[in-house]
Design an enzyme around this catalytic site. Structure first.
Site, PDB file in Angstrom:
ATOM      1  N   ASP A 188       8.947  -3.748 -22.394  1.00  0.00           N
ATOM      2  CA  ASP A 188       8.558  -5.510 -21.708  1.00  0.00           C
ATOM      3  C   ASP A 188       9.750  -5.786 -22.338  1.00  0.00           C
ATOM      4  O   ASP A 188      10.042  -7.400 -22.751  1.00  0.00           O
ATOM      5  CB  ASP A 188       7.816  -5.921 -22.902  1.00  0.00           C
ATOM      6  CG  ASP A 188       6.626  -5.019 -23.348  1.00  0.00           C
ATOM      7  OD1 ASP A 188       5.738  -5.007 -22.320  1.00  0.00           O
ATOM      8  OD2 ASP A 188       6.209  -4.949 -25.542  1.00  0.00           O
ATOM      9  N   GLU A 226      -1.785 -10.108 -17.318  1.00  0.00           N
ATOM     10  CA  GLU A 226      -1.431 -10.327 -18.269  1.00  0.00           C
ATOM     11  C   GLU A 226       0.176  -9.885 -18.263  1.00  0.00           C
ATOM     12  O   GLU A 226       0.581  -9.825 -16.813  1.00  0.00           O
ATOM     13  CB  GLU A 226      -1.881  -9.228 -19.219  1.00  0.00           C
ATOM     14  CG  GLU A 226      -0.397  -7.429 -19.179  1.00  0.00           C
ATOM     15  CD  GLU A 226      -0.785  -6.994 -19.990  1.00  0.00           C
ATOM     16  OE1 GLU A 226      -0.955  -6.275 -20.471  1.00  0.00           O
ATOM     17  OE2 GLU A 226      -0.035  -5.726 -19.221  1.00  0.00           O
TER      18      GLU A 226
END
Length: 324
Positions: free
Chosen positions: A55, A221
């Site tokens: 991420d 997402e």
């Protein structure tokens, strides 16, 4: 006598031929080994290997360095619940990255459980550096809050400030974005992307959240927002790769354009321009025994077409080259 000379000549020719073949074989072997070494030197992905990171939230701060803030996967992870301890990394050449260590841990937050420190996002505002992050209250993916932490320096450590009321629920995956006019927006959501203007303290929403119109129904997402030449790019993970849409406002509506890296199984990306080149940060799950719970950060070049659309990106082992 002539017969003996002939036999000796034949033997000498065989010997010279054998020596020549051995020399050629050794030369070929050396060349192959040198090529293997050269090929290994060209393998720059993943860029972080001593720990598992995912991420990546990449930024170019005022010190002229590229910074990225990552979540931290554990080597023995069998789910995302053990993710903990965000790390900060910096680079001046895109290849060599300095790990500034752990900058925020679940133990630093007065609410919530251990672990469950998922994808962070970062921003420089009010002459300070902020991390916004999703963290679980009771240890499930459906009860997360968006926490806020602050530091005077990009390398942290970051100090807990609070959390944003109204930004709660499934794992959120927040992205914070400041436009040229200084207004700061928060993007988040799972299956339904949301956006709202933030107050300058970054702890409160300045308006009721809006649902983003992006011209498709494949959002899953990892909302992300960036701009280029006056265009606003809303991008995200569709579950099996990164996709995007374009608009002329941070709110949208956006026109769906398709994949950025649609062949990458997982995607939680960020994008920066550094020294005249655009870069795409993401993570993979297939390096050195990795899984979807044990990931590693990678970087690719990103290019725009003349009409502003983004050229499709393919995950490579080569990655990007060192810049001066």
């Amino acid at each position: 006598m002539l017969k003996q000379f002939h036999i000796a000549s034949v033997f000498l020719l065989i010997l010279l031929s054998t020596v020549s073949c051995i020399h050629k074989k050794k030369t070929i072997e050396v060349n192959v080994n040198q090529q293997e070494i050269a090929n290994k030197k060209d393998i720059n992905n993943p860029v972080i290997r001593h720990i598992r990171t995912a991420d990546p939230s990449a930024h170019v701060w005022k010190d002229g360095k590229v910074w990225m803030y990552t979540s931290h996967d554990m080597e023995d992870a069998t789910f995302y619940d053990s993710m903990d301890g965000y790390h900060a990394f910096s680079s001046t050449d895109m290849v060599n990255w300095k790990d500034h260590g752990e900058v925020l841990h679940s133990r630093d937050i007065p609410w919530g459980v251990g672990g469950w420190m998922w994808a962070p996002t970062a921003i420089y505002k009010n002459n300070k550096y902020y991390l916004l992050y999703p963290h679980s209250v009771k240890g499930v993916k459906d009860d997360m809050r968006c926490g806020v932490a602050v530091s005077d320096v990009p390398e942290g450590p970051f100090k807990y400030l609070g959390w944003i009321k109204g930004v709660e629920g499934q794992w959120l995956d927040p992205c914070v974005f400041t436009d040229d006019d200084g207004k700061t927006y928060l993007y988040w959501g799972v299956r339904e992307p949301k956006v709202a203007l933030l107050k300058d303290n970054l702890l409160e929403l300045a308006e009721t959240p809006r649902t983003i119109e992006y011209g498709s129904d494949n959002f899953f997402e990892a909302s992300y927002m960036h701009t280029q030449n006056g265009n606003y790019y809303f991008s995200y993970n569709a579950g099996l790769g990164g996709f995007y849409a374009m608009g002329d406002s941070p709110y949208g509506p956006f026109e769906y354009k398709g994949g950025i890296n649609p062949k990458q199984r997982q995607d939680h990306h960020s994008i920066v321009e550094y020294k005249g080149q655009n870069y795409f940060f993401y993570h993979v799950q297939d390096w050195n025994g990795g899984t979807k719970y044990r990931r590693n950060t990678c970087i690719e070049y990103l290019y725009y077409n003349e009409d502003g659309t983004i050229k499709e990106i393919y995950a490579t082992k080569t990655g990007v080259k060192k810049v001066k």
